[in-house]
Design a protein around this motif. Sequence first.
Motif, PDB file in Angstrom:
ATOM      1  N   ALA A 171      49.409  41.617  42.910  1.00  0.00           N
ATOM      2  CA  ALA A 171      49.323  42.715  43.241  1.00  0.00           C
ATOM      3  C   ALA A 171      48.742  43.067  41.901  1.00  0.00           C
ATOM      4  O   ALA A 171      49.039  44.319  41.618  1.00  0.00           O
ATOM      5  CB  ALA A 171      50.783  43.165  43.477  1.00  0.00           C
ATOM      6  N   GLY A 172      47.890  42.808  40.971  1.00  0.00           N
ATOM      7  CA  GLY A 172      47.627  43.862  40.008  1.00  0.00           C
ATOM      8  C   GLY A 172      48.620  43.630  38.889  1.00  0.00           C
ATOM      9  O   GLY A 172      48.409  44.028  37.801  1.00  0.00           O
ATOM     10  N   LEU A 173      49.425  42.354  38.755  1.00  0.00           N
ATOM     11  CA  LEU A 173      50.749  42.252  37.732  1.00  0.00           C
ATOM     12  C   LEU A 173      50.507  41.065  36.670  1.00  0.00           C
ATOM     13  O   LEU A 173      49.498  39.954  38.164  1.00  0.00           O
ATOM     14  CB  LEU A 173      51.744  42.653  38.203  1.00  0.00           C
ATOM     15  N   ARG A 174      49.992  40.508  35.709  1.00  0.00           N
ATOM     16  CA  ARG A 174      50.494  39.262  35.287  1.00  0.00           C
ATOM     17  C   ARG A 174      51.800  38.978  35.185  1.00  0.00           C
ATOM     18  O   ARG A 174      52.153  39.679  33.863  1.00  0.00           O
ATOM     19  CB  ARG A 174      49.419  39.211  34.847  1.00  0.00           C
ATOM     20  N   SER A 175      52.249  37.724  34.995  1.00  0.00           N
ATOM     21  CA  SER A 175      53.507  37.065  34.155  1.00  0.00           C
ATOM     22  C   SER A 175      52.757  35.949  32.921  1.00  0.00           C
ATOM     23  O   SER A 175      51.674  36.490  32.953  1.00  0.00           O
ATOM     24  CB  SER A 175      53.898  35.778  35.334  1.00  0.00           C
TER      25      SER A 175
END
Length: 307
Positions: free
Chosen positions: A178-182
């Motif tokens: 969803a456009g986020l990165r860990s």
Amino acid sequence: MSFFPGTDPEPGNSFACDAIENLIIPRSSDIGGFAVRRALPSRQRRLVGPFIFFDRMGPALMRAGEALDVKPHPHIGLSTVTYLFDGEIKHRDSLGTELVIKPGDINLMTAGRGIVHSERTPENLRGKPLSVSGLQTWLALPDDREEIDPAFSHSDAGTMPLIDNDGAKARVVIGDFAGLRSPVPTFTDTLYVDLRLEPGRSFPFPAAHEERAVYVLAGELSVADDGFAPNQLLVFRPGDEITLKAGPQGCHMMLFGGAALNSRRYIWWNFVSSSKERIEKAKEEWRTGRFEIVPGDEEEFVPLPEK
């Protein structure tokens, strides 16, 4: 835990939804009063993306006087991922790492050419009732990384991106979503997301990753009007857009997957490799004491299984 000697799960029943390739019902085994459900590997499915092992630990209440004591044991060719919902576990390894993992944190231990570790109840919690609940998974390393130097990475829960949107709450544990990165390091395309939906809430599961699956932790999940209970693993067909919908009690689930590996993986005990010969070598190395020891936990170890 990562040494759990249970057998593969029995196959589950197929559902009508065309987007579901496999429905896997894990087999539950008991290790000293601690329930563990293994979903991967199974007779139906060996991997989903790089995930070659998926264990649901607990939830369990350990009574005063009981403790989790996973003795030192070896790994090659994989990364272990420990993720807790409740409880604490003390990790030690042959690199000299000594750290307590807490709910929402991630321990990523990359074995590469070989590592040894133990997992135990922390000393300050022994003698007290202890609730333990979580997941342990293994990520098979890509061909060119199987023999890298071992490494350990810990990421606190607060460093992971969060989604909080109209009844949907998610933590991006590993990879992109969803456009986020860990911030957790990866060696290949990997997806691992902790998702909670309020009753009746729908949430899209896009086809951005080649292989995808959902493990239902609590509540009920609906996909295309088929309902799924806790401790069921759904593997989806590549390329299909999926909508996840929570039942009347809400739903807690893990989304996971990623890119398929380029070659076959063999798994024996705690060893994963693209080569049967490499696994035989690792067996002999552990049998003859050629792995490194775990500082602070040198007195015990898990012997090599006879079969």
